[in-house]
Design an enzyme around this catalytic site. Sequence first.
Site, short mmCIF file in Angstrom:
data_model
loop_
_atom_site.label_atom_id
_atom_site.label_comp_id
_atom_site.label_asym_id
_atom_site.label_seq_id
_atom_site.Cartn_x
_atom_site.Cartn_y
_atom_site.Cartn_z
N ARG A 48 0.85 -1.18 0.00
CA ARG A 48 0.00 0.00 0.00
C ARG A 48 0.89 1.23 0.00
NH1 ARG A 48 -2.88 0.45 5.00
NH2 ARG A 48 -1.55 2.23 5.52
N GLU A 99 4.50 7.25 2.74
CA GLU A 99 5.29 6.05 2.98
C GLU A 99 4.81 4.94 2.06
OE1 GLU A 99 4.91 4.44 6.89
OE2 GLU A 99 2.73 4.57 6.92
N ASN A 135 4.14 1.01 2.20
CA ASN A 135 3.96 -0.10 3.15
C ASN A 135 4.23 -1.43 2.45
OD1 ASN A 135 2.55 1.30 5.65
ND2 ASN A 135 1.61 2.15 3.78
N SER A 170 -2.98 -2.88 5.81
CA SER A 170 -4.25 -3.23 6.46
C SER A 170 -5.43 -2.44 5.89
CB SER A 170 -4.15 -2.99 7.96
OG SER A 170 -3.73 -1.67 8.22
N LYS A 209 11.32 10.63 11.05
CA LYS A 209 10.79 9.27 10.91
C LYS A 209 11.86 8.22 11.20
CE LYS A 209 7.16 10.05 7.48
NZ LYS A 209 6.58 9.52 6.22
N GLU A 259 7.12 0.57 11.14
CA GLU A 259 5.78 0.54 10.58
C GLU A 259 4.78 0.52 11.75
OE1 GLU A 259 5.35 0.77 7.41
OE2 GLU A 259 7.41 0.41 6.78
N GLY A 260 3.53 0.83 11.42
CA GLY A 260 2.48 0.65 12.41
C GLY A 260 1.99 1.91 13.10
N ARG A 262 -8.09 7.56 4.73
CA ARG A 262 -8.27 7.71 6.18
C ARG A 262 -8.21 9.19 6.51
NH1 ARG A 262 -3.22 4.56 8.75
NH2 ARG A 262 -1.76 4.91 7.06
#
Length: 477
Positions: free
Chosen positions: A126, A145, A147, A152, A367, A371-372, A453
Amino acid sequence: MATYLGSSGLPSKEALDELLLKCKDFAFYCGLTKRPADAPDSENTVEFMPFTLFPSVVPLAAFVKARDSMTDFNRLMHKVAHDHSFLEQSLKNVIQVDEFTKRLWNIYITVRQEGIAQPVSLGMFRNDFMLDKQDDGSQQPKQIEFNAIASSFMGPVTGVVHLHRFSLHRRGCSFQPNQILDNEPALHMAEGLVKAWHIYDNPRSVVLFIVSDVDTNVIDQRWMEFKTFLIEPRIRVIRKTFSDVHKHGRLWEDKRLVIDGDEVAVVYFRGGYSPSSFRSEKDWEARLMLERSRAIKSPSIQYHLSGTKKIQQELARAGILEQFISDTETVSRIRQMFAGQYTLDLGEEGDRATKLAFSSPHKFVLKPQREGGGNNLYGDDIATFLRKHENSKERNAYILMERVYPVPQKNYLVKAGIPSVLSDTVCELGIYGVYIGTADKEIMNTECGHMLRTKDSSTDEGGICAGFACIDSPFLV
């Protein structure tokens, strides 16, 4: 509110309460659910996932630009993952100070020296963007970023499309069908997983999901499992933790991976993206066992490394994209999507970036290689960190990225147990993609759908399950 609401305007309190109740129930109806944070291991309790009451406006031109770039990014990251010299040069300073990335790197080196047992890699990616307002008023996607592991929300984004069509209709808002697109990334990502299972070519083999002991987002993972079943009913999915793999997994001499008597064709990592995923040396031994095997991995260890923030920063350097892409138009399209990024490695170049961050910390994001969500630093926290580590190698583990400021919009953020009020919000657009290939052969390369989102504009973090952001869908204009 968004311009598409037209003369209907803001709902009264009574109309809003009625619409919220209906949309919360609609969220359950369409599978927009997760386990509650206070009962994450409950088999009987779910709550609706945070969502926006209405879709957010996204310019069609910017959406198409981001969507159509996905196959280019898929191919780029595949080539990056198979360029050992580039990975080594890019990550050499990071692995001196970042223990997690070093452990991943050691696994990569081990299997590379032994000879990689499975030449086929499965990427279920993603690519996340924010839309940056340009001087001419247009909006340009800027990459936040890439992924490469555990991408998800492929399932819930399908249902929110129908929820938003419902909420707009209830408000008497007119729109065209192509302004709120059907969106089924879980289905199309599952098609990639099924393709990999067929490539492995053992009809009795299983697909292994690597998961955490407890995960509030387990329903999203089930979407992938059940879509896989709908495409190919012969495929059986097993869910195991690293601890389970260590206890019950065996690697045969021919590198076949067998768990409790089942040969594994594909390993799909929904865990393993953060240090907290590895609670013991046995967990790391299990991760190495998986990578040594003949099973097709999503992601392979080199894919995982290619998704680090340091690689993203290095790709933004002048002349680097040309090492991987010969077509000048493709290079130009991708480069336009890069925000400004700077190394913080000790040395003159890193020192210049450090001074830049000190002078205007609100213009940047710091950064780490994680991840997450919940790991980045903003504003005064950047200055505090760099003041502490100004002359330390610890700063090698981070990159500095220009902050992107999307155009704010008004919307209602609907979260369990929290009153919904009209808020200033900003959006992040994610594009899903699947890539399957070997070092020298492309087998599958597709764009698979999108995710939007949305969060309160005053909030830095964007985690959905953590309660900061909401599932949304784009209203294309």
